[in-house]
Design a protein around this motif. Structure first.
Motif, short mmCIF file in Angstrom:
data_model
loop_
_atom_site.label_atom_id
_atom_site.label_comp_id
_atom_site.label_asym_id
_atom_site.label_seq_id
_atom_site.Cartn_x
_atom_site.Cartn_y
_atom_site.Cartn_z
N GLY A 99 39.97 25.24 29.85
CA GLY A 99 39.07 26.10 30.62
C GLY A 99 39.41 26.07 32.09
O GLY A 99 40.53 26.37 32.50
N ASP A 100 38.44 25.66 32.90
CA ASP A 100 38.62 25.63 34.35
C ASP A 100 39.09 24.28 34.88
O ASP A 100 39.06 24.04 36.08
CB ASP A 100 37.31 26.02 35.04
N GLN A 145 47.24 27.11 28.87
CA GLN A 145 46.87 27.88 27.68
C GLN A 145 47.75 29.12 27.65
O GLN A 145 47.72 29.93 28.57
CB GLN A 145 45.39 28.25 27.73
N ASN A 153 30.30 35.66 30.57
CA ASN A 153 31.47 35.78 29.70
C ASN A 153 31.14 35.65 28.22
O ASN A 153 31.97 36.00 27.38
CB ASN A 153 32.50 34.70 30.08
#
Length: 889
Positions: A39-40, A100, A489
Motif C-alpha cells: 500500500g502506502d 507492486q 477508494n
C-alpha cells in the motif's frame, strides 16, 4: 559493508501467501535490506526490520508469526522513503526496492485470495544514486571498478547521475592515489582480492565503499562486447586504445549498473581514456593535509574548494571539484583553460551576463539521468526545457568576432551549446505551468496541446460539477441540509447523512453502509455519474501518460546533444567563476611551462586570507618563493605560530590552482609543470591500523622519498619530531640529503633542528630561509615574513607563554633552558638535576615577585583621592589616616 543474513526458507507450510512471496524475493537479495511495498508503506521483516529500525531510529513492531515466533516488522511511508533511503545508504547498507507490479484488481482475476505480484525494480547502492535529495548537487558520485588482466591493473569510473565515464591504467602502488582523487561512493572489486596481500593495504582504507563481485564479472571479452552493445559500435578504436584490464573494469561497471537498475540503463557518455601522465599525482595524505575538497574534519566549509568556488550551477560546481582533484600536466591544455579565464577577466560585462543566464539553468545532466532510468517526472522535463532554453541566450552573448581569434575554448563552448529550439518549443507547448512530481499524478499536459485530452478533462471536470449540483438537489429533496456526497477508494462516490436524518432517505436512496455517526447511501443516478467521471478521469490520465512517454522518448533521442550542452554550460560556469574570483581577490594569471622554474612573488594562502578578511583580523602577509636550480630545496626554520606551515601549504595550493588553469593568489607566478605533489604537514595517528603519529609520519615520508621525481614538488614539516632528539635529527638529516641528491626535486623543508642549516655548506642546491620575528620587551612578535638565512632559536617558551601556560611553568622552563645551554652536552642527567633548583623554589620566587608588585593599602588610598574635592577638615582627617597607615607593619 553491513549485510543481512538470509531469512528462513519459505518452504514452511505455515507461512501466509504474502509472507511466502516476501521470503521468495528476499532469498535473491540476502545482502540487502528489502523494502517490500504494501500500500502506502515499504515494510521490512525479520532481521531486516531489526537492522533498519536501529539504523533509522524508528519503532520495531511485529506482524504475525513464523515457525512459532513473532515476525519483527518496521516500515516507512512511500512518500518520504527517499529520506530513509539516504540514511541507510550513508550507513553502508544496500536496499532492494520491491514494488507492486500489478493492481489489486488484476490480482483478483487470478483468484480471490491471490497476492498482488511484487518484484524488485531497483537495487539502491551508494554508487548508483540519481535522486537530487540523495546526492550532493555540487559533487560527483562516482561508481568505480578496479580490474586486473595479467600484470595490468586498471580503473573505470562512472557518475550515473551525469553520464560521465572514464578509464585509466594504474600501478598497484598508485591505486590509493587514484581512489583519493575520485573519492568514490562505491568500489567494485573481485571477491578474490579481499584476501590478496597485494591489495589489502589499499582496500582496507576503502572498506566501507567496497562491493565484492564474483571474478567472472571482470571478464575483458565480455566487457568489450557490452561496451559495443551500449554504444552501438562494431569497434571501440574511436574511443581509445583500451587494454584488457580497462575493458574488464568498464564492462563490470555497465553490468553492475544494469543489474542494479533491473535492466534499465542511464544515458552515458562515451568512455574517455585518461592517461596517468595527464594528471598531477596527489596521494591521499597530501589531499588531506592540503584540505583541497574537505577539511581535516570532513567539512566542505574551510576547504580550498569552498574558498574559491564562485560557480552558479551544480554542473559547474562538480566540474570545479573534479578539476581541483585532477590538476593537468599538459601545458597546452592548461593554457586552453587559462585563455577562457582571461577572456572573462577582460570582458566584465560579458562575464556578468553569462553568470546571470546561468542562474536560470537547472541541473540538466541529473534530470536527464532520472528520465532515462524511469525515475524522472514532469519537473525533470521542465528542467531540460528551461536549461536548453538558456543555450540560445548564452550563445547570443558569446557571439563576437573576437571568438575567431585566440580564445578557442570560448568558441568551442559556444558551438557545443548547440541549437535546441525544436525540443524547447515542443516541451514549452506540452507542459502545464504547475507540474506534479510524478507523471502518474496527471495534470501536467498544458491546455491546447491535445484536443482529445482537453475534451476528456472537460468531461471529467464537468462531471464533478454535476456531483456538486446533485448534492444540492438531494439536500433539497430530503430536507437534509448537512447531506454530503463524498468519495473514497473503497465505496467510490456515496451520499452521507447523520443517523437522525435516516427517515428522510426514502425512495430512490439505496443503503450502502451504517456507522456510529453516519449512514451512507447511493442512487442509480449517482452510480451512472460516477462511472462517467471514472472513465473520463482514467482515460485522461492514461492519455497523459502516453504523452509523457512520447515526450520522454523525444528527449532521450536528443540525449547526446543535451549532455554536450550541459558540459558547455559547466565549462563556461567554471571559467567565469575563476575570473570572478581573480578580480574580487586580485589573483594573477601564472606562467606555466615545461621548465623546472618555480618562482612565486607575493604568494598568499587563499583559505587563510579569506578567513582573515572574514574575521577582520588584518591583511595576509604575502611571501616570495623562488626554487631556482641553485636553491631548489629550501630549509625553513623559525618558531611555531610564525607561519611556516601556512607558507608551505600556500605554495602547494598555488601550484594546484596554476595547473587547473585558474589564476593564483600572487603578484606574479612562473611554474614549471609539477608531475607529483607531496605534502607532509601536520600530525595525526591512525589507531585503527595500530599506527602512532610518528609511524604515520614515517610511512608518508617513505612514500615521498620512494616516489618523488625531479618534476615533483615536496613540502615537509617537522620530520623526525615524533621521536628522541638524536633519532629525529638523524632521520631529518638523511631525508634532506636524499631529497637533494637522489630525488633532485623542488621542495620546502620546515624544521626546528637548527643543526640542519649546516647542510647548506655541503648541498649546493639547499638554501636556508627563516620566518622573521621581533622581540619587544620580553615578548615575541611574529611578522609572518620569510627571509633568507636561518633562525637562531625557536622561541618555544615564548609561544608557550602566549598559549597561557602558568607563570610557574614558564619560569621553570626558562631556568632549565638556561642551564641546558650553559652545560656541556656531556653533563650527566644527575648532575644537571642537581644544578637546577626545585620547582617549589621557583613557585616561591614567583609569589614573592607577585607580592612585591601588589599595591599597598597606602598606595591604593593615595591613588583614589582627589585633593581638589577635599574640604579643609576632610584633608586634615585624611592626613591622620595616611600617617596611621604608614605606621602599620
Amino acid at each position: 559493508m553491513p549485510t543481512v543474513a538470509k531469512t528462513k526458507s519459505q518452504e514452511n507450510k505455515s507461512v501466509t501467501p504474502m509472507m511466502a512471496q516476501y521470503l521468495a524475493i528476499k532469498s535473491d537479495y540476502s545482502d540487502s535490506l528489502l523494502f517490500y511495498r504494501m500500500g502506502d508503506f515499504y515494510e521490512l521483516f525479520f532481521e531486516d526490520a531489526v537492522v533498519a529500525a536501529q539504523a533509522l531510529d524508528i519503532a520495531l513492531t511485529k506482524r504475525g508469526k513464523h515457525e512459532g515466533e513473532d515476525i519483527p516488522m518496521c516500515g516507512v511511508p512511500v512518500h518520504s522513503a527517499d529520506g530513509y533511503l539516504q540514511r541507510l545508504i550513508r550507513k553502508g547498507h544496500r536496499v532492494a526496492v520491491a514494488e507492486q507490479v500489478e493492481s489489486p484488481a488484476e490480482a483478483k482475476k487470478r483468484g480471490s485470495k491471490s497476492v498482488v505480484k511484487r518484484d524488485v525494480v531497483r537495487l539502491v547502492t551508494p554508487g548508483t544514486l540519481t535522486e537530487d535529495n540523495l546526492l550532493d548537487a555540487r559533487a560527483h558520485n562516482f561508481l568505480v571498478s578496479i580490474a586486473r588482466s595479467g600484470s595490468s591493473l586498471a580503473l573505470a569510473w562512472l557518475d550515473m547521475s551525469t553520464g560521465e565515464f572514464f578509464t585509466t591504467g594504474s600501478a598497484i602502488e598508485d591505486l590509493d592515489t587514484h581512489l583519493a582523487r575520485l573519492n568514490p561512493g562505491e568500489i567494485l572489486v573481485s571477491d578474490r582480492w579481499l584476501d590478496d596481500p597485494a591489495y589489502q593495504e589499499t582496500l582496507q582504507q576503502w572498506d566501507s565503499c567496497l562491493t565484492p563481485l564474483p571474478s567472472a564479472r571482470f571478464d575483458s571479452q565480455n566487457g568489450e562486447k557490452r561496451l559495443k552493445e551500449i554504444f552501438e559500435v562494431s569497434a571501440l578504436d574511436a574511443f581509445g586504445q583500451f587494454n584488457r584490464a580497462e575493458l574488464a573494469a568498464a564492462g563490470s561497471l555497465v553490468d553492475y549498473v544494469e543489474l542494479t537498475q533491473k535492466g534499465k540503463f542511464p544515458l552515458i557518455k562515451r568512455p574517455v581514456q585518461q592517461a596517468a601522465s595527464d594528471i598531477m599525482a596527489i596521494d591521499g595524505a597530501t589531499r588531506r593535509n592540503l584540505e583541497l575538497i574537505r577539511t581535516m574534519n570532513g567539512e566542505r566549509q574551510g576547504s580550498l574548494l569552498a574558498t574559491i568556488d564562485r560557480t552558479i550551477t551544480g554542473a559547474g560546481a562538480r566540474k570545479l571539484a573534479a578539476d581541483i582533484s585532477s590538476p593537468l600536466m599538459d601545458v597546452a591544455a592548461i593554457h586552453y583553460r587559462q585563455n577562457m579565464v582571461s577572456y572573462f577577466v577582460s570582458n566584465s560585462k560579458r562575464r556578468e551576463s553569462i553568470r546571470e543566464i546561468l542562474r536560470k539553468c537547472p541541473d540538466v545532466e541529473r534530470a536527464l539521468s532520472r528520465l532515462t532510468l524511469g525515475r524522472g517526472g514532469p519537473r525533470d522535463l521542465a528542467a531540460i526545457r528551461d536549461g536548453l532554453a538558456q543555450t540560445a541566450e548564452l550563445r547570443a552573448v558569446l557571439t563576437d568576432d573576437e571568438l575567431n581569434g585566440p580564445v578557442t575554448g570560448i568558441s568551442q563552448a559556444s558551438k557545443q551549446l548547440g541549437f535546441h529550439a525544436e525540443i524547447v518549443d515542443e516541451l514549452t507547448k506540452a507542459l502545464a505551468p504547475d507540474l506534479p512530481l510524478l507523471a502518474r499524478d496527471g495534470g501536467f499536459i498544458a491546455k491546447g496541446y491535445r484536443v482529445d485530452l482537453d475534451e476528456l478533462k472537460t468531461l471529467r471536470d464537468e462531471s464533478r460539477r454535476h456531483i456538486a449540483n446533485l448534492q444540492a438537489k438531494y439536500s433539497t429533496e430530503t430536507k437534509v441540509p448537512s447531506l454530503k456526497i463524498k468519495h473514497n477508494n473503497v465505496l467510490g462516490y456515496f451520499i452521507e447523512v447523520t443517523p437522525r436524518f435516516a427517515d428522510n432517505m426514502q425512495g430512490d436512496f439505496i443503503h450502502r453502509q451504517t456507522m456510529a455517526n453516519a449512514i451512507r447511501y447511493t442512487t442509480v443516478e449517482l452510480g451512472e455519474l460516477e462511472d462517467k467521471i471514472s472513465r473520463a478521469a482514467d482515460r485522461a490520465t492514461a492519455l497523459e501518460l502516453e504523452l509523457f512517454e512520447a515526450l520522454l522518448k523525444k528527449v532521450i533521442g536528443w540525449g547526446s546533444m543535451i549532455l554536450d550542452a550541459a558540459e558547455a554550460m559547466a565549462t563556461l560556469d567554471v571559467s567565469a567563476s575563476h575570473a570572478e574570483l581573480a578580480i574580487d581577490q586580485s589573483y594573477v594569471r601564472p606562467e606555466v611551462d615545461d621548465s623546472f622554474t618555480f618562482d612565486i612573488q607575493g604568494g598568499r594562502h587563499p583559505v587563510v586570507e579569506a578567513a582573515l578578511l572574514k574575521e577582520n583580523e588584518g591583511s595576509f602577509v604575502a611571501n616570495d618563493c623562488n626554487l631556482s636550480e641553485s636553491s631548489r630545496l629550501w630549509l625553513l626554520t623559525g618558531p611555531n605560530m610564525a607561519g611556516k606551515s601556512t607558507f608551505l601549504r600556500q605554495n602547494a595550493i598555488i601550484t594546484i590552482l596554476a595547473q587547473i588553469g585558474a589564476y593564483v593568489p600572487a603578484t606574479k607566478a612562473h611554474i614549471g609543470v609539477v608531475d607529483r605533489l607531496f605534502s607532509r604537514v601536520g600530525a595525526a595517528d591512525d589507531l585503527a591500523r595500530g599506527r602512532s603519529t610518528f609511524m604515520v609520519e614515517m610511512v608518508e615520508t617513505a612514500s615521498i622519498l620512494n616516489q618523488a621525481t625531479e618534476r615533483a614538488l615536496v613540502i615537509l614539516d617537522e620530520i623526525g619530531r615524533g621521536t628522541a632528539t638524536f633519532d629525529g635529527l638523524s632521520i631529518a638529516w638523511a631525508t634532506v640529503e636524499h631529497l637533494h641528491d637522489m630525488n633532485k626535486c623542488r621542495g620546502l623543508f620546515a624544521t626546528h633542528y637548527h643543526e640542519l642549516t649546516a647542510l647548506s655548506e655541503k648541498l649546493t642546491a639547499l638554501s636556508n630561509h627563516s620566518m622573521k620575528v621581533r622581540e619587544w620587551k620580553g615578548d615575541v612578535i611574529f611578522l609572518h615574513e620569510v627571509g633568507s638565512g636561518s633562525a637562531d632559536r625557536s622561541y618555544g617558551i615564548q609561544v608557550a607563554k602566549l598559549a597561557g601556560l602558568p607563570a610557574a611553568v614558564i619560569t621553570r622552563a626558562e631556568t632549565v633552558m638556561s642551564h641546558l645551554q650553559e652545560k656541556d652536552q656531556g653533563t650527566s642527567k644527575t648532575k644537571l638535576v642537581d644544578d637546577l633548583p626545585l620547582f617549589a623554589t621557583v613557585v616561591e620566587k614567583i609569589e614573592e615577585e607577585k607580592a612585591a608588585t601588589t599595591p599597598s593599602e597606602l598606595e591604593e588610598k593615595l591613588r583614589s583621592l582627589n585633593p581638589d574635592e577635599l574640604t579643609p577638615r576632610e584633608a586634615q582627617n585624611l592626613l591622620y589616616e595616611l600617617k596611621e597607615l604608614m605606621q602599620d607593619p
